[in-house]
Design a protein around this motif. Structure first.
Motif, PDB file in Angstrom:
ATOM      1  N   ARG A 128      43.995  10.213  25.960  1.00  0.00           N
ATOM      2  CA  ARG A 128      44.937  11.015  26.728  1.00  0.00           C
ATOM      3  C   ARG A 128      44.435  11.478  28.084  1.00  0.00           C
ATOM      4  NH1 ARG A 128      44.876  13.457  21.385  1.00  0.00           N
ATOM      5  NH2 ARG A 128      43.174  14.653  22.243  1.00  0.00           N
ATOM      6  N   ALA A 129      43.127  11.459  28.304  1.00  0.00           N
ATOM      7  CA  ALA A 129      42.617  12.079  29.529  1.00  0.00           C
ATOM      8  C   ALA A 129      41.601  11.154  30.200  1.00  0.00           C
ATOM      9  CB  ALA A 129      42.023  13.440  29.191  1.00  0.00           C
ATOM     10  N   ALA A 130      40.357  11.598  30.364  1.00  0.00           N
ATOM     11  CA  ALA A 130      39.346  10.793  31.053  1.00  0.00           C
ATOM     12  C   ALA A 130      37.986  11.036  30.420  1.00  0.00           C
ATOM     13  CB  ALA A 130      39.319  11.156  32.531  1.00  0.00           C
ATOM     14  N   HIS A 131      37.156   9.991  30.444  1.00  0.00           N
ATOM     15  CA  HIS A 131      35.816  10.094  29.878  1.00  0.00           C
ATOM     16  C   HIS A 131      34.869   9.240  30.700  1.00  0.00           C
ATOM     17  CE1 HIS A 131      32.538   9.420  26.889  1.00  0.00           C
ATOM     18  NE2 HIS A 131      32.761  10.697  26.693  1.00  0.00           N
ATOM     19  N   LEU A 132      33.699   9.756  30.986  1.00  0.00           N
ATOM     20  CA  LEU A 132      32.717   9.010  31.781  1.00  0.00           C
ATOM     21  C   LEU A 132      31.320   9.400  31.347  1.00  0.00           C
ATOM     22  CD1 LEU A 132      32.091   7.199  34.323  1.00  0.00           C
ATOM     23  CD2 LEU A 132      32.134   9.311  35.671  1.00  0.00           C
ATOM     24  N   ASP A 133      30.516   8.397  31.046  1.00  0.00           N
ATOM     25  CA  ASP A 133      29.090   8.645  30.826  1.00  0.00           C
ATOM     26  C   ASP A 133      28.338   7.355  31.150  1.00  0.00           C
ATOM     27  OD1 ASP A 133      29.363   6.988  28.602  1.00  0.00           O
ATOM     28  OD2 ASP A 133      29.103   8.593  27.137  1.00  0.00           O
ATOM     29  N   HIS A 134      27.072   7.269  30.729  1.00  0.00           N
ATOM     30  CA  HIS A 134      26.287   6.099  31.100  1.00  0.00           C
ATOM     31  C   HIS A 134      26.776   4.833  30.383  1.00  0.00           C
ATOM     32  CE1 HIS A 134      24.598   7.469  27.337  1.00  0.00           C
ATOM     33  NE2 HIS A 134      24.185   6.236  27.154  1.00  0.00           N
ATOM     34  N   SER A 135      27.576   4.982  29.325  1.00  0.00           N
ATOM     35  CA  SER A 135      27.970   3.812  28.540  1.00  0.00           C
ATOM     36  C   SER A 135      29.297   3.193  28.992  1.00  0.00           C
ATOM     37  CB  SER A 135      28.058   4.176  27.055  1.00  0.00           C
ATOM     38  OG  SER A 135      29.145   5.049  26.819  1.00  0.00           O
ATOM     39  N   HIS A 136      30.192   4.006  29.560  1.00  0.00           N
ATOM     40  CA  HIS A 136      31.488   3.480  30.011  1.00  0.00           C
ATOM     41  C   HIS A 136      32.252   4.544  30.793  1.00  0.00           C
ATOM     42  CE1 HIS A 136      35.033   5.078  27.523  1.00  0.00           C
ATOM     43  NE2 HIS A 136      34.065   5.942  27.418  1.00  0.00           N
ATOM     44  N   GLY A 137      33.317   4.133  31.430  1.00  0.00           N
ATOM     45  CA  GLY A 137      34.216   5.086  32.064  1.00  0.00           C
ATOM     46  C   GLY A 137      35.641   4.763  31.653  1.00  0.00           C
ATOM     47  N   TYR A 138      36.474   5.773  31.586  1.00  0.00           N
ATOM     48  CA  TYR A 138      37.878   5.581  31.213  1.00  0.00           C
ATOM     49  C   TYR A 138      38.684   6.707  31.859  1.00  0.00           C
ATOM     50  CZ  TYR A 138      42.149   5.869  28.434  1.00  0.00           C
ATOM     51  OH  TYR A 138      43.463   5.940  28.043  1.00  0.00           O
ATOM     52  N   TYR A 139      39.828   6.362  32.409  1.00  0.00           N
ATOM     53  CA  TYR A 139      40.700   7.452  32.872  1.00  0.00           C
ATOM     54  C   TYR A 139      42.159   7.054  32.824  1.00  0.00           C
ATOM     55  CZ  TYR A 139      41.081   5.131  37.479  1.00  0.00           C
ATOM     56  OH  TYR A 139      41.337   4.239  38.488  1.00  0.00           O
ATOM     57  N   ASN A 140      42.992   8.050  32.615  1.00  0.00           N
ATOM     58  CA  ASN A 140      44.424   7.967  32.872  1.00  0.00           C
ATOM     59  C   ASN A 140      44.646   8.581  34.246  1.00  0.00           C
ATOM     60  OD1 ASN A 140      46.006   7.094  30.337  1.00  0.00           O
ATOM     61  ND2 ASN A 140      44.467   8.516  29.536  1.00  0.00           N
ATOM     62  N   GLY A 141      45.494   7.962  35.053  1.00  0.00           N
ATOM     63  CA  GLY A 141      45.754   8.482  36.397  1.00  0.00           C
ATOM     64  C   GLY A 141      46.247   9.915  36.377  1.00  0.00           C
ATOM     65  N   SER A 142      46.948  10.302  35.296  1.00  0.00           N
ATOM     66  CA  SER A 142      47.487  11.663  35.215  1.00  0.00           C
ATOM     67  C   SER A 142      46.387  12.718  35.119  1.00  0.00           C
ATOM     68  CB  SER A 142      48.434  11.769  34.018  1.00  0.00           C
ATOM     69  OG  SER A 142      47.881  11.114  32.900  1.00  0.00           O
ATOM     70  N   SER A 143      45.177  12.306  34.788  1.00  0.00           N
ATOM     71  CA  SER A 143      44.062  13.256  34.730  1.00  0.00           C
ATOM     72  C   SER A 143      43.292  13.337  36.030  1.00  0.00           C
ATOM     73  CB  SER A 143      43.069  12.843  33.634  1.00  0.00           C
ATOM     74  OG  SER A 143      43.527  13.226  32.379  1.00  0.00           O
ATOM     75  N   VAL A 144      43.415  12.306  36.879  1.00  0.00           N
ATOM     76  CA  VAL A 144      42.516  12.244  38.041  1.00  0.00           C
ATOM     77  C   VAL A 144      43.217  12.193  39.401  1.00  0.00           C
ATOM     78  CG1 VAL A 144      40.622  11.199  36.731  1.00  0.00           C
ATOM     79  CG2 VAL A 144      42.294   9.706  37.845  1.00  0.00           C
TER      80      VAL A 144
END
Ligand SMILES: [Zn+2]
Length: 613
Positions: free
Chosen positions: A115-131
């Motif tokens: 539903r939102a966004a996650h970022l660390d050394h292993s991967h990144g992920y985001y929904n545009g609505s969060s960023v």
């Protein structure tokens, strides 16, 4: 933060007339979980440009206040920082300026969900609505977004997966992407990392499965099974498919389950055991759940992403948007997700009947079904279904589960009336024809009227009670007309989801509480209203330490229940907070609320027409 904004001017060549809102997203250090975001606005509103961030994401009906993760917001114009005023939790106004404007900020991304966004050394992920902030008044303008490879050495082999259109980027690489408008920009989640990509075609449309995380998977089998599901749904609504490309983004974790639909993709989260392992044959329960999840989100490509409630056109992402219709958009989708697995041959008839019986069981076990209608459940999703507490089963009904059963009732009713000539399938195809162009949305009573029209008979009262009533659904009678026998029994134990016969003896009494074994004792997770435990004064949160003076674990409690008889009395010692109390629990007769469905004869025309087998 300003130096990052200055980079943006280099990328976007200030002074060159643009007809786009330009975004840039990267990260200087993924380990800090910060995405760096900038927006270049060539023609800001001279009197003061307003900006805002959504408070919720379509498909997940809860206010999430994504703006709480934004920090270091700055605005720059003509080489100098200018004022930016916060209006409320998710709205800002930049001071008036007549030159292009750059706004930069950081987004803290540590929500490992779809539903939102996650970022660390292993991967990144985001929904545009969060960023991505929306440029108020310019949301219809096309957008470009530079998605930068994060500036850390361990990201050098990262690839990028999204259904967003590429402008200047190699396939699966960082670079320049584009969107038709803000709504489009935020409907294509982005995954970045060292993922596994599996490709297949369904009805000529290229599809990718992007698998991130640590897992083992029989890739050929997964591609084959998803091809069957996707082709089934495309043909169900009619070719051609409404999208040119589709992406399943799957994050594989130790324990997790969920999905969110988008117009040309879906973000899914699943446990490691959900994927088919190399050499594994058959469809176990975990894989069946995963296929059902994929099928569900894919069906949404039509039902809710294109056929939409009128109140979602357009989405107001600042505040709750109330609809009576989630029973249809989630419930009908939940009905067809598993039915498709049967119709395309991935599971057997009895396996499908088991899933349907489990849904019937889930609804039947909660007294909330007698208090809240499917329409009320839809309407109150923001504060009820999405914010369930320990009393939820007593107070509310799920519009997913009850909506699925309502869909089954409608389908079987139309089939019964029309001698299997017509069905809910025809209703869905008509909805697709009537609402595919997006010019209008589905009104409150549109589906009821259409069902009567397709059935060729006035089903108004029937539909009214299904959707707005709280009486028991007529599903058992309707299943009988399709050659399915419906039986009920008491639950075998608290893990028993129903759908299957159980070998051996069943308890005649019910303790009326869902328990979790812990070191301190048996913690009560929830109590059934007016059940044995609640009637004695026990409540959720209490920790049972002894029954009739003896400490016992879950298995021992179940053994005692097998030997007990109605009206037997147990002395229960339990802690409430740090205070010890004694309760006298009179055991009540167990209620048969667990369903089992079986085909009564091998050849039954209505059932064969319904289940396609
Ligand atoms: Zn759904």
């Amino acid at each position: 933060m300003i130096h990052f904004a200055l980079d943006l001017f280099v990328v976007f060549q200030p002074g060159v007339p643009q007809n786009m809102i330009k975004y840039q997203i990267g990260s200087r250090n993924p380990a800090t979980h910060y995405f760096d975001v900038s927006i270049y606005i060539d023609k800001p509103e001279p009197g003061g440009q307003c900006l805002r961030l959504p408070n919720w994401i379509p498909g997940s009906y809860m206010i999430r206040d994504f703006s709480r993760n934004m920090i270091d917001l700055v605005a720059l114009s003509a080489g100098a920082e200018i004022g930016i005023e916060q209006i409320d939790k998710s709205n800002w106004r930049v001071s008036g300026c007549d030159q292009p404007l750059v706004v930069s900020y950081l987004v803290y991304a540590k929500d490992l969900s779809v539903r939102a966004a996650h970022l660390d050394h292993s991967h990144g992920y985001y929904n545009g609505s969060s960023v991505f902030l929306e440029v108020v008044g310019q949301a219809d303008r096309p957008c470009e977004v530079v998605i930068e490879r994060p500036a850390a050495d361990y990201c050098r082999n990262w690839r990028l997966a999204t259904s967003l259109a590429r402008k200047q980027a190699q396939a699966y690489d960082f670079g320049l992407y584009q969107a038709q408008n803000y709504d489009d920009l935020i409907d294509h989640p982005v995954e970045m990392g060292e993922f596994k990509k599996i490709s297949f075609e369904a009805c000529g449309v290229p599809h990718d499965i992007i698998l991130s995380g640590r897992f083992e998977c029989d890739e050929a089998r997964l591609a084959r099974d998803l091809t069957s599901i996707c082709e089934h749904h495309i043909r169900f609504f009619g070719e051609p498919a409404p999208m040119h490309y589709y992406q399943f983004q799957v994050l594989v974790v130790g324990d997790g389950y969920g999905g969110l639909e988008h117009r040309s993709s879906t973000s899914l989260m699943c446990g490691r055991d959900s994927l088919p392992k190399p050499g594994q044959t058959g469809v176990n329960d975990d894989y069946r759940d995963f296929l059902g999840l994929c099928s569900h989100e894919y069906f949404h490509t039509w039902n809710v992403k294109r056929i939409k409630p009128a109140v979602y056109q357009p989405y107001d992402l600042q505040q709750e948007v109330y609809s009576d219709l989630l029973w249809a958009f989630e419930g009908i989708t939940s009905y067809y997700d598993d039915l498709a697995l049967l119709r395309c041959g991935l599971i057997e008839q009895q396996s499908y009947l088991e899933l349907l019986a489990q849904t019937m069981t889930r609804v039947q076990r909660g007294i909330g079904r007698t208090r809240q209608s499917a329409a009320e459940s839809s309407f109150n999703t923001w504060t009820r279904f999405y914010q369930q507490d320990e009393n939820a089963a007593n107070a509310i009904v799920s519009y997913y589960a009850k909506g699925c059963l309502i869909a089954a009732c409608i389908d079987l009713k139309i089939r019964e009336i029309s001698g299997s000539e017509r069905s809910l399938d025809d209703v869905m195809r008509r909805l697709w024809q009537d609402y595919r162009e997006q010019a209008r949305g589905v009104e409150k009573d549109s589906i009821q009227q259409l069902v009567s029209e397709i059935a060729g008979s006035d089903l108004g009262d029937f539909m009214q009670e299904l959707i707005y009533g709280t009486s028991e659904l007529p599903l058992a009678e309707l299943l009988e007309t399709a050659g399915i026998s419906v039986t009920t029994r008491v639950a075998g134990n608290q893990q028993d989801k129903g759908g299957k016969d159980i070998e051996g003896e069943l308890a005649t009494v019910d303790f009326g509480a869902f328990l979790k074994e812990g070191e301190a004792g048996l913690a009560i997770q929830r109590v059934a209203e007016s059940g044995s435990a609640q009637s004695a004064g026990l409540s959720a949160g209490d920790v049972i330490i002894a029954i009739d003076g003896i400490r016992l674990n879950q298995g021992q409690l179940e053994q005692r229940l097998l030997l007990a008889r109605p009206d037997d009395c147990w002395t229960v010692h339990a802690f409430r907070r740090d205070e010890l109390y004694q309760f006298e629990v009179v055991l009540q007769k167990a209620v048969a609320s667990t369903f089992v469905l079986k085909a009564t004869e091998s050849q039954q025309p209505q059932r064969q027409a319904w289940l396609h087998c």
